[in-house]
Write a protein that holds these residues in place. Structure first.
Motif, PDB file in Angstrom:
ATOM      1  N   ALA A 140      30.744  51.125  34.792  1.00 45.65           N
ATOM      2  CA  ALA A 140      29.492  51.737  34.359  1.00 45.65           C
ATOM      3  C   ALA A 140      29.668  52.573  33.102  1.00 45.65           C
ATOM      4  O   ALA A 140      28.711  52.762  32.335  1.00 45.65           O
ATOM      5  N   ALA A 141      30.891  53.047  32.847  1.00 53.16           N
ATOM      6  CA  ALA A 141      31.139  53.868  31.666  1.00 53.16           C
ATOM      7  C   ALA A 141      30.945  53.085  30.375  1.00 53.16           C
ATOM      8  O   ALA A 141      30.727  53.683  29.313  1.00 53.16           O
ATOM      9  N   ILE A 142      31.027  51.747  30.450  1.00 57.27           N
ATOM     10  CA  ILE A 142      30.760  50.929  29.260  1.00 57.27           C
ATOM     11  C   ILE A 142      29.550  50.014  29.483  1.00 57.27           C
ATOM     12  O   ILE A 142      29.421  48.957  28.866  1.00 57.27           O
ATOM     13  N   GLY A 143      28.670  50.443  30.394  1.00 59.10           N
ATOM     14  CA  GLY A 143      27.387  49.766  30.547  1.00 59.10           C
ATOM     15  C   GLY A 143      27.386  48.504  31.382  1.00 59.10           C
ATOM     16  O   GLY A 143      26.463  47.696  31.274  1.00 59.10           O
ATOM     17  N   ILE A 144      28.378  48.328  32.246  1.00 59.97           N
ATOM     18  CA  ILE A 144      28.439  47.142  33.100  1.00 59.97           C
ATOM     19  C   ILE A 144      28.079  47.549  34.518  1.00 59.97           C
ATOM     20  O   ILE A 144      28.771  48.362  35.141  1.00 59.97           O
ATOM     21  N   ALA A 145      26.999  46.979  35.043  1.00 61.01           N
ATOM     22  CA  ALA A 145      26.484  47.401  36.346  1.00 61.01           C
ATOM     23  C   ALA A 145      27.176  46.704  37.508  1.00 61.01           C
ATOM     24  O   ALA A 145      27.346  47.296  38.580  1.00 61.01           O
ATOM     25  N   ASP A 146      27.584  45.447  37.321  1.00 62.91           N
ATOM     26  CA  ASP A 146      28.106  44.659  38.443  1.00 62.91           C
ATOM     27  C   ASP A 146      29.187  43.714  37.945  1.00 62.91           C
ATOM     28  O   ASP A 146      28.891  42.721  37.270  1.00 62.91           O
ATOM     29  N   THR A 147      30.443  44.006  38.285  1.00 64.11           N
ATOM     30  CA  THR A 147      31.533  43.141  37.828  1.00 64.11           C
ATOM     31  C   THR A 147      31.531  41.791  38.540  1.00 64.11           C
ATOM     32  O   THR A 147      32.250  40.880  38.135  1.00 64.11           O
ATOM     33  N   GLY A 148      30.731  41.663  39.581  1.00 64.18           N
ATOM     34  CA  GLY A 148      30.622  40.385  40.284  1.00 64.18           C
ATOM     35  C   GLY A 148      29.614  39.441  39.675  1.00 64.18           C
ATOM     36  O   GLY A 148      29.447  38.319  40.177  1.00 64.18           O
ATOM     37  N   ALA A 149      28.942  39.883  38.611  1.00 65.49           N
ATOM     38  CA  ALA A 149      27.907  39.051  37.984  1.00 65.49           C
ATOM     39  C   ALA A 149      28.140  38.983  36.478  1.00 65.49           C
ATOM     40  O   ALA A 149      27.404  39.595  35.690  1.00 65.49           O
ATOM     41  N   PRO A 150      29.176  38.260  36.041  1.00 66.63           N
ATOM     42  CA  PRO A 150      29.465  38.194  34.601  1.00 66.63           C
ATOM     43  C   PRO A 150      28.377  37.455  33.829  1.00 66.63           C
ATOM     44  O   PRO A 150      27.684  36.593  34.379  1.00 66.63           O
ATOM     45  N   ASP A 151      28.250  37.797  32.555  1.00 64.77           N
ATOM     46  CA  ASP A 151      27.294  37.108  31.686  1.00 64.77           C
ATOM     47  C   ASP A 151      27.822  35.745  31.251  1.00 64.77           C
ATOM     48  O   ASP A 151      27.041  34.844  30.943  1.00 64.77           O
ATOM     49  N   TRP A 152      29.142  35.624  31.170  1.00 55.96           N
ATOM     50  CA  TRP A 152      29.810  34.356  30.868  1.00 55.96           C
ATOM     51  C   TRP A 152      31.028  34.250  31.768  1.00 55.96           C
ATOM     52  O   TRP A 152      31.547  35.242  32.250  1.00 55.96           O
ATOM     53  N   GLY A 153      31.515  33.025  31.978  1.00 56.94           N
ATOM     54  CA  GLY A 153      32.694  32.839  32.804  1.00 56.94           C
ATOM     55  C   GLY A 153      32.373  32.901  34.286  1.00 56.94           C
ATOM     56  O   GLY A 153      31.218  32.772  34.701  1.00 56.94           O
ATOM     57  N   ASP A 154      33.396  33.114  35.089  1.00 57.45           N
ATOM     58  CA  ASP A 154      33.272  33.073  36.547  1.00 57.45           C
ATOM     59  C   ASP A 154      33.649  34.417  37.168  1.00 57.45           C
ATOM     60  O   ASP A 154      34.515  35.119  36.643  1.00 57.45           O
ATOM     61  N   PRO A 155      33.018  34.779  38.288  1.00 55.22           N
ATOM     62  CA  PRO A 155      33.412  36.021  38.966  1.00 55.22           C
ATOM     63  C   PRO A 155      34.873  35.965  39.393  1.00 55.22           C
ATOM     64  O   PRO A 155      35.413  34.898  39.692  1.00 55.22           O
ATOM     65  N   ALA A 156      35.507  37.124  39.405  1.00 54.02           N
ATOM     66  CA  ALA A 156      36.901  37.232  39.844  1.00 54.02           C
ATOM     67  C   ALA A 156      37.015  38.424  40.782  1.00 54.02           C
ATOM     68  O   ALA A 156      36.318  39.434  40.604  1.00 54.02           O
ATOM     69  N   PRO A 157      37.893  38.357  41.775  1.00 48.50           N
ATOM     70  CA  PRO A 157      38.015  39.451  42.741  1.00 48.50           C
ATOM     71  C   PRO A 157      38.669  40.681  42.130  1.00 48.50           C
ATOM     72  O   PRO A 157      39.396  40.594  41.135  1.00 48.50           O
ATOM     73  N   LEU A 158      38.409  41.816  42.738  1.00 48.52           N
ATOM     74  CA  LEU A 158      39.045  43.078  42.364  1.00 48.52           C
ATOM     75  C   LEU A 158      39.753  43.597  43.614  1.00 48.52           C
ATOM     76  O   LEU A 158      39.184  44.366  44.393  1.00 48.52           O
ATOM     77  N   PRO A 159      41.003  43.176  43.846  1.00 45.84           N
ATOM     78  CA  PRO A 159      41.691  43.514  45.094  1.00 45.84           C
ATOM     79  C   PRO A 159      41.961  45.018  45.216  1.00 45.84           C
ATOM     80  O   PRO A 159      42.012  45.738  44.211  1.00 45.84           O
ATOM     81  N   PRO A 160      42.181  45.502  46.422  1.00 48.92           N
ATOM     82  CA  PRO A 160      42.583  46.905  46.600  1.00 48.92           C
ATOM     83  C   PRO A 160      43.845  47.208  45.804  1.00 48.92           C
ATOM     84  O   PRO A 160      44.750  46.368  45.694  1.00 48.92           O
ATOM     85  N   GLY A 161      43.881  48.417  45.230  1.00 50.21           N
ATOM     86  CA  GLY A 161      45.031  48.810  44.441  1.00 50.21           C
ATOM     87  C   GLY A 161      45.013  48.285  43.022  1.00 50.21           C
ATOM     88  O   GLY A 161      45.971  48.484  42.271  1.00 50.21           O
ATOM     89  N   HIS A 162      43.920  47.622  42.615  1.00 50.88           N
ATOM     90  CA  HIS A 162      43.769  47.096  41.271  1.00 50.88           C
ATOM     91  C   HIS A 162      42.650  47.829  40.532  1.00 50.88           C
ATOM     92  O   HIS A 162      41.716  48.347  41.153  1.00 50.88           O
ATOM     93  N   VAL A 163      42.761  47.856  39.220  1.00 49.39           N
ATOM     94  CA  VAL A 163      41.783  48.517  38.354  1.00 49.39           C
ATOM     95  C   VAL A 163      41.134  47.455  37.458  1.00 49.39           C
ATOM     96  O   VAL A 163      41.846  46.586  36.927  1.00 49.39           O
TER      97      VAL A 163
END
Length: 271
Positions: free
Chosen positions: A201-224
């Motif tokens: 959200a600090a750079i204006g992205i509301a949902d990392t699961g809904a990319p504008d291009w490409g495919d969604p990717a998981p964000l596992p625990p312990g990852h940034v």
């Protein structure tokens, strides 16, 4: 029948371009031709080329310029011995009056005497370096395209070109974020170090699961979530410029050059 991504992983850049030119492969190029420079592409009329070059110069992180054709000549002579910018990418996007109207396998019939082609460095270069360091690239290992987002970060305008910076995202183990930044900083012609790590959200992205291009990717625990300036940024700038005709690579479907991704210069002497 067309070739599959896994069939081409050991092919040289020239072999890959030959397959693509013959219509034998139309998929993404992540993970192919390890060690070779891959490039984003933008093609536009000569009348707009100088402003576009200024735009790249003012925004080197999303638009690291590595090659330019001569006006009307489709051969990218400084990046390889036989690179035809009209036929050697797996897929192109075609824009008319700032709107994406189609994706296609070649643009031979759209190339004009006043066309100028630009090659811009690509994140696939630093991805190879990260994999060599033992950092997983989920989208490569799962044969998908990296997620890309239209961010709230703004580019520096030039002429009619400007607008939002597009960023790509990769999930990085939280204890390796600083290491990743150090590795990527070695590749300024491939977007360099990340532009942001942490809260999207600090750079204006509301949902990392809904990319504008490409495919969604998981964000596992312990990852940034870590974000890099992305070579799709020129597509946003070209949309804003509203040119009668311009052409880009389809996101994830890059030009594969002959020069090494870690060379001090990416320019070869012309034939």
């Amino acid at each position: 029948m067309g070739r599959q991504h896994h069939d081409l992983r050991g092919a040289t850049p020239a072999e890959l371009r030959a397959v693509i030119r013959q219509g034998g492969y139309g998929g993404h190029t992540a993970g192919l031709a390890a060690g070779a420079l891959q490039a984003n592409i933008a093609i536009l009329p000569e009348a707009a080329a100088l402003d576009f070059m200024r735009f790249c110069q003012r925004n080197p992180k999303p638009c690291p310029l590595v090659g330019v054709t001569d006006t009307g000549d489709p051969m990218l002579r400084t990046l390889g011995r036989d690179i035809d910018i009209r036929r050697d990418l797996p897929a192109y996007n075609v824009y008319r009056d700032g709107k994406l109207v189609e994706s296609r396998a070649d643009i031979v019939d759209l190339w004009r005497d006043d066309s100028v082609g630009f090659a811009l460095g690509c994140s696939f270069t630093f991805e190879h370096a990260l994999q060599e360091a033992g950092i997983e690239m989920w989208h490569i290992e799962n044969d998908t395209t990296v997620p890309m987002f239209r961010s709230g970060l703004q580019t520096v305008p030039a002429g009619p070109f400007g607008g939002a910076m597009v960023v790509s995202m990769r999930a990085i183990p939280e204890d390796r974020v600083d290491e990743v930044a150090t590795i990527c900083a070695r590749f300024p012609q491939a977007h360099g170090a990340p532009v942001h790590a942490g809260d999207p959200a600090a750079i204006g992205i509301a949902d990392t699961g809904a990319p504008d291009w490409g495919d969604p990717a998981p964000l596992p625990p312990g990852h940034v979530p870590v974000f890099w300036a992305c070579g799709v940024t020129p597509q946003v700038a070209l949309e804003r410029a509203g040119l009668a005709l311009c052409i880009t690579h389809k996101p994830g479907h890059m030009l594969i050059a002959d020069v090494a991704e870690d060379a001090e210069t990416t320019i070869l002497a012309p034939d």
